[in-house]
Design an enzyme around this catalytic site. Structure first.
Site, PDB file in Angstrom:
ATOM      1  N   SER A   1      22.880  -3.564 -17.288  1.00  0.00           N
ATOM      2  CA  SER A   1      22.568  -4.289 -16.061  1.00  0.00           C
ATOM      3  C   SER A   1      21.369  -5.210 -16.267  1.00  0.00           C
ATOM      4  O   SER A   1      20.454  -4.903 -17.031  1.00  0.00           O
ATOM      5  CB  SER A   1      22.253  -3.305 -14.936  1.00  0.00           C
ATOM      6  OG  SER A   1      21.735  -3.974 -13.800  1.00  0.00           O
TER       7      SER A   1
ATOM      8  N   TYR B   1      23.230 -10.145 -12.521  1.00  0.00           N
ATOM      9  CA  TYR B   1      22.901 -10.383 -11.118  1.00  0.00           C
ATOM     10  C   TYR B   1      22.667 -11.884 -10.987  1.00  0.00           C
ATOM     11  O   TYR B   1      21.905 -12.464 -11.760  1.00  0.00           O
ATOM     12  CB  TYR B   1      21.623  -9.636 -10.726  1.00  0.00           C
ATOM     13  CG  TYR B   1      21.822  -8.227 -10.239  1.00  0.00           C
ATOM     14  CD1 TYR B   1      21.674  -7.902  -8.902  1.00  0.00           C
ATOM     15  CD2 TYR B   1      22.137  -7.211 -11.131  1.00  0.00           C
ATOM     16  CE1 TYR B   1      21.832  -6.610  -8.461  1.00  0.00           C
ATOM     17  CE2 TYR B   1      22.305  -5.906 -10.706  1.00  0.00           C
ATOM     18  CZ  TYR B   1      22.149  -5.618  -9.368  1.00  0.00           C
ATOM     19  OH  TYR B   1      22.317  -4.328  -8.940  1.00  0.00           O
TER      20      TYR B   1
ATOM     21  N   LYS C   1      32.908  -8.017 -11.105  1.00  0.00           N
ATOM     22  CA  LYS C   1      32.740  -6.616 -10.695  1.00  0.00           C
ATOM     23  C   LYS C   1      32.369  -6.554  -9.213  1.00  0.00           C
ATOM     24  O   LYS C   1      31.575  -7.357  -8.725  1.00  0.00           O
ATOM     25  CB  LYS C   1      31.639  -5.947 -11.517  1.00  0.00           C
ATOM     26  CG  LYS C   1      31.400  -4.475 -11.189  1.00  0.00           C
ATOM     27  CD  LYS C   1      30.343  -3.900 -12.104  1.00  0.00           C
ATOM     28  CE  LYS C   1      30.116  -2.418 -11.855  1.00  0.00           C
ATOM     29  NZ  LYS C   1      29.525  -2.145 -10.539  1.00  0.00           N
TER      30      LYS C   1
ATOM     31  N   ARG D   1      27.038   2.480  -2.634  1.00  0.00           N
ATOM     32  CA  ARG D   1      25.627   2.187  -2.370  1.00  0.00           C
ATOM     33  C   ARG D   1      25.415   0.928  -1.536  1.00  0.00           C
ATOM     34  O   ARG D   1      24.273   0.554  -1.269  1.00  0.00           O
ATOM     35  CB  ARG D   1      24.874   2.048  -3.698  1.00  0.00           C
ATOM     36  CG  ARG D   1      24.769   3.353  -4.440  1.00  0.00           C
ATOM     37  CD  ARG D   1      24.296   3.163  -5.871  1.00  0.00           C
ATOM     38  NE  ARG D   1      22.920   2.718  -5.990  1.00  0.00           N
ATOM     39  CZ  ARG D   1      21.858   3.516  -5.922  1.00  0.00           C
ATOM     40  NH1 ARG D   1      22.006   4.812  -5.664  1.00  0.00           N
ATOM     41  NH2 ARG D   1      20.639   3.031  -6.083  1.00  0.00           N
TER      42      ARG D   1
ATOM     43  N   ARG E   1      19.315   2.099   1.925  1.00  0.00           N
ATOM     44  CA  ARG E   1      19.324   3.411   1.288  1.00  0.00           C
ATOM     45  C   ARG E   1      18.143   4.234   1.794  1.00  0.00           C
ATOM     46  O   ARG E   1      17.007   4.078   1.322  1.00  0.00           O
ATOM     47  CB  ARG E   1      19.279   3.246  -0.233  1.00  0.00           C
ATOM     48  CG  ARG E   1      20.456   2.417  -0.742  1.00  0.00           C
ATOM     49  CD  ARG E   1      20.314   1.988  -2.174  1.00  0.00           C
ATOM     50  NE  ARG E   1      21.358   1.029  -2.525  1.00  0.00           N
ATOM     51  CZ  ARG E   1      21.363   0.290  -3.630  1.00  0.00           C
ATOM     52  NH1 ARG E   1      20.366   0.405  -4.497  1.00  0.00           N
ATOM     53  NH2 ARG E   1      22.342  -0.561  -3.865  1.00  0.00           N
TER      54      ARG E   1
ATOM     55  N   HIS F   1      30.203  -0.375  -5.744  1.00  0.00           N
ATOM     56  CA  HIS F   1      28.820  -0.131  -6.174  1.00  0.00           C
ATOM     57  C   HIS F   1      28.456   1.350  -6.032  1.00  0.00           C
ATOM     58  O   HIS F   1      27.333   1.708  -5.675  1.00  0.00           O
ATOM     59  CB  HIS F   1      27.853  -0.995  -5.364  1.00  0.00           C
ATOM     60  CG  HIS F   1      26.694  -1.516  -6.156  1.00  0.00           C
ATOM     61  ND1 HIS F   1      26.759  -2.662  -6.895  1.00  0.00           N
ATOM     62  CD2 HIS F   1      25.431  -1.036  -6.341  1.00  0.00           C
ATOM     63  CE1 HIS F   1      25.596  -2.887  -7.476  1.00  0.00           C
ATOM     64  NE2 HIS F   1      24.775  -1.907  -7.178  1.00  0.00           N
TER      65      HIS F   1
ATOM     66  N   GLN G   1      25.906  -7.273 -17.626  1.00  0.00           N
ATOM     67  CA  GLN G   1      26.178  -7.559 -16.218  1.00  0.00           C
ATOM     68  C   GLN G   1      25.088  -8.455 -15.647  1.00  0.00           C
ATOM     69  O   GLN G   1      23.902  -8.133 -15.733  1.00  0.00           O
ATOM     70  CB  GLN G   1      26.247  -6.269 -15.404  1.00  0.00           C
ATOM     71  CG  GLN G   1      26.515  -6.501 -13.924  1.00  0.00           C
ATOM     72  CD  GLN G   1      26.013  -5.356 -13.072  1.00  0.00           C
ATOM     73  OE1 GLN G   1      24.848  -4.969 -13.122  1.00  0.00           O
ATOM     74  NE2 GLN G   1      26.892  -4.789 -12.283  1.00  0.00           N
TER      75      GLN G   1
END
Length: 387
Positions: A116, A139, A261, A288, A174, A285, A137
């Site tokens: 990530s 962002y 994704k 999440r 969260r 995710h 991955q």
């Protein structure tokens, strides 16, 4: 070339749930809750696994069987199993040096490891460990210059697959992380200090490897951010909402395989195909981001049926065992990924956690294949009991 994946199976922990229980005892509460929790009331977190386990498989006991082989070809590479290690943020917070532990284990077992953008090891270091076989991955950065620089670094590191993330247009709500004052490094409240003092092995390993940081982002970010500053940095640096205009230049720039994704509906898969992407990962995710959404297995089945012949359809979120992998493959996935399961393994067993968890999942999946008379991964859909 990678070494042959060694089977470091520890019989004290014959399930991911055993690893989870051990991990909970070994790491501070704020780190475990960051790993273990979902968003809002955790409804989708639990629904992911529960609805995967509603899938039933049909065994053929009198059929001729010459053995089961779980090797899987994906994007031109033959992997030894149909599962990989999903990208997880802040990995070194949960167990020091965990991205490197997991990348090494994945390389030795010939399965993909996905790093990530917001993990705690740099692209270059993970590429070195995996000899250029790790996926990356992304962002989506708010600034074109930053986006292009990170992509150039991933290309220079020889990452074969770039994964772009679509399911973080906002940061998930969260409650645990809010209560815990989670920062990078963690906010040193009295409660957090007491938690760390109660986990001396975690604390010593953290001292040994240094405080975790966003290593890939280190060249771009100020040092020692508290929670508020970290939030501001992330808000200013990343713009998680993808659209066709943002994907097109990435497709033009990236010469390797490109995967989307976070897909949860057929409409987004259709657009991904039109944009020339090579694969999609059906994902929410890990429960999440959207507590009111579907579990992953439901849209997976629809997407695989509609578009599985046009694009590689994969899935993560909710898988916790070899039978879960089998259920997901039978439902139409070409490949699967898990994040929490591997982090539980490393948090429980440290440097041996990656090898143990991979060996465990391989053993479980092999048993299911032998039991139902499934000789290869492509045959799993023939064992799906339709409802």
């Amino acid at each position: 070339m990678p070494k042959k994946g060694k089977s470091n199976f520890d019989s004290r922990y014959p399930s991911v749930e055993d690893l989870r229980a051990k991990a909970k005892k070994r790491i501070p509460k704020f780190a475990f809750e960051y790993l273990d929790g979902g968003c809002n009331e955790d409804i989708n977190l639990h629904k992911n696994t529960a609805e995967i386990r509603e899938v039933e498989l049909l065994p053929y006991y009198l059929s001729k069987h010459s053995g089961s082989n779980m090797k899987t070809k994906l994007f031109g590479h033959s992997y030894d199993a149909p599962f990989g290690i999903a990208p997880v943020g802040l990995q070194g917070l949960m167990w020091p040096n965990s991205p490197e532990i997991l990348a090494k284990a994945a390389f030795e077992h010939n399965i993909p490891f996905v790093l990530s953008t917001v993990s705690t090891s740099a692209i270059e270091r993970i590429s070195e460990i995996t000899e250029g076989q790790a996926w990356f991955q992304l962002y989506h950065p708010a600034k074109t210059e930053l986006r292009d620089d990170i992509i150039r670094r991933a290309a220079a590191a020889e990452c074969p697959v770039l994964v772009i993330l679509s399911d973080v247009p906002t940061f998930g709500f969260r409650p645990r992380d809010i209560r815990n004052g989670l920062a990078m490094p963690p906010k040193m409240s009295i409660a957090n200090i007491l938690q760390i003092m109660g986990k001396p092995n975690w604390a010593l390993q953290t001292l040994r490897h240094g405080q975790p940081n966003f290593e890939t982002l280190r060249p771009y970010m100020p040092k020692n951010l508290d929670l508020k500053q970290l939030g501001q940095f992330m808000d200013q640096t990343f713009s998680g909402r993808l659209n066709e205009e943002r994907i097109k230049p990435i497709r033009d720039m990236w010469k390797g395989k490109l995967v989307l994704k976070g897909v949860a509906c057929e409409a987004d898969v259709k657009k991904a195909i039109q944009l020339g992407l090579d694969g999609v990962i059906v994902s929410n995710h890990g429960g999440r981001q959207l507590d009111a959404g579907e579990s992953t297995i439901r849209p997976l089945a629809r997407i695989a049926e509609a578009y599985g012949s046009q694009i590689e359809v994969m899935m993560d979120s909710g898988l916790r065992s070899g039978p879960d992998i089998a259920r997901t493959m039978a439902s139409g996935a070409k490949f699967t990924f898990m994040g929490r399961s591997f982090m539980y393994g490393v948090a429980a067993l440290g440097a041996e956690g990656g090898n143990h968890t991979i060996s465990l999942l391989k053993a479980q999946l092999q048993q299911v294949m032998e039991q139902i008379c499934c000789e290869n991964i492509q045959d799993f859909p023939n064992h799906l009991i339709q409802k």
